[in-house]
Design an enzyme around this catalytic site. Sequence first.
Site, mmCIF file in Angstrom:
data_model
loop_
_atom_site.group_PDB
_atom_site.id
_atom_site.type_symbol
_atom_site.label_atom_id
_atom_site.label_comp_id
_atom_site.label_asym_id
_atom_site.label_seq_id
_atom_site.Cartn_x
_atom_site.Cartn_y
_atom_site.Cartn_z
ATOM 1 N N VAL A 2 0.881 -1.175 0.000
ATOM 2 C CA VAL A 2 0.000 0.000 0.000
ATOM 3 C C VAL A 2 0.920 1.226 0.000
ATOM 4 C CG1 VAL A 2 -1.825 1.298 1.167
ATOM 5 C CG2 VAL A 2 -1.731 -1.179 1.426
ATOM 6 N N GLU A 3 0.755 2.083 -0.984
ATOM 7 C CA GLU A 3 1.552 3.307 -1.041
ATOM 8 C C GLU A 3 0.814 4.403 -0.281
ATOM 9 O OE1 GLU A 3 3.712 2.782 -5.319
ATOM 10 O OE2 GLU A 3 1.629 3.414 -5.335
ATOM 11 N N VAL A 4 1.515 5.035 0.645
ATOM 12 C CA VAL A 4 0.908 6.089 1.455
ATOM 13 C C VAL A 4 1.511 7.426 1.019
ATOM 14 C CG1 VAL A 4 0.691 7.033 3.785
ATOM 15 C CG2 VAL A 4 0.485 4.560 3.408
#
Length: 332
Positions: A168-170
Site C-alpha cells: 500500500v503506497e501512502v
Amino acid sequence: MSFTGNIGSAAGRNGQRADGHVLLVGGGVIGKGWAVQLLAHGHRVVLADPAVGADEVARHVRQNRHAVESLGGDLDGWESRLHVVHDTGGGLEAALDGAVWVQESGPEDPGFKSRLAAWLDERLSPEVVIASSTSGTMPSALAAECTSAPGRVVVGHPFHPVPVIPLVEVVGNAHTADETAERACDFYRSLGKRPVRVRREVPGHLANRLQAALWREAYSLVERGVATVADVDAAITNGPGLRWALLGPLLGQHLGGGPGGMAHTLEHLGPPAQEWMDDLRDARLSPELVSLLVDGVDREVGDRGADELSAVRDALLVRLLQDKRDAGRSLP
Ligand SMILES: NC(=O)c1ccc[n+]([C@@H]2O[C@H](COP(=O)([O-])OP(=O)(O)OC[C@H]3O[C@@H](n4cnc5c(N)ncnc54)[C@H](O)[C@@H]3O)[C@@H](O)[C@H]2O)c1
C-alpha cells in the site's frame, strides 16, 4: 437508508476491534478487496456503493477466504461484521457515525473524489483519516476543497488483488503531518499490509511509475519488432522478475556486484547501463500499437481463460508470500 447486510457486535477470533467501523466508499474491484482484508483482521466494515449488493461482497469474501487466511487473516464471524449500504446520500451520512477510518475506492474521477473528501471532512472528527485508493489523483487535488482538517486526507494506494498483494503506497498532501502519514502506515501494517511512504506527491505515486518505465520500453521493443509480447513476458518472468520479487531492482544490483556490492556494479556495469538508458525509446499508444499489443497478448494467452490464469497467479503468489514471510528480516 437501505441495508442489505448486517453488523453484529462480534469482532472475530482475532478481533480486538470491537469499537467503531471502517467505512468503505465504493465497492468495486478494489473496495471489495479492502472489505475482505479488513474483515479478516477483525474490523467491522460498512461498505457504501449504489450498485453493489451484500451478496456480491459475500461472494468475493468466500472466493478470497483461502488466500487471505493463508496469509494470516481470520474470517471467523465475518458475516456479522459486514454492513452494506446502497444509499450513498442519507445512508452514507448515517454510516459516518462510529467510523474510525474511511477508505474511498469510488470511480477514478478527481472531481468526485475531491467533492467526497470535502463532504467527509466537513462531517468527520479530525482524527479520522480519509484515505483514497486512487491510482490517478494527486493527494493535493483530493484535499483541495477540504476546510476542516485537509492533512488527514491521504492516498492509501493498494494493488490488485488487494487480499493478496501486500503493498500500500501512502502519500500525504502538503498539509499532512508526518505523524498522520505514519499513523496510516501503522493502520495498513495492522492489516498485514506492507506500506511504503511516498515522500513527495508525483503522478502515479511510486510503483506504477516504475511499471510505466518498463511498459514504455516493452511497448517500444514490440513496436520495433525487437521482441514479441510473449518474448517480453518470458524474459521478465524467467529472468529479472524472479529476483525483483525477492530483492527489488536495486538490492539485486548490489548482490550482482559480488564482494564489491553496489559500488562495484555501478563502476563495472554503470557505463554500459548508461548507454542503454540513453538509448531507451518513447512509446505512443497509437491505434496500431494498441492492436499489436492486444493481438500479441491474445496469441500468448491462447485458449487459457483469464479466470484460470488468475487462479494460478493467486495460488502461486500466496505460496511465495508465505515463503517470504518465513524468510523474515533478510528480505526487503
Ligand atoms: N483496479 C485496479 O487495479 C486498481 C488498483 C489500485 C487502485 N485503484 C483505484 O481504486 C479506485 C476504484 O477502482 P476500481 O477498479 O475498484 O473501480 P470499479 O469501477 O470496479 O469500482 C468503483 C465503484 O464505485 C462505485 N460508485 C460509483 N459512484 C459511487 C458513489 N457516489 N459512492 C460510492 N460508490 C460509488 C461503483 O458502483 C463501483 O462499484 C479508483 O480510484 C482506482 O484508481 C484501482
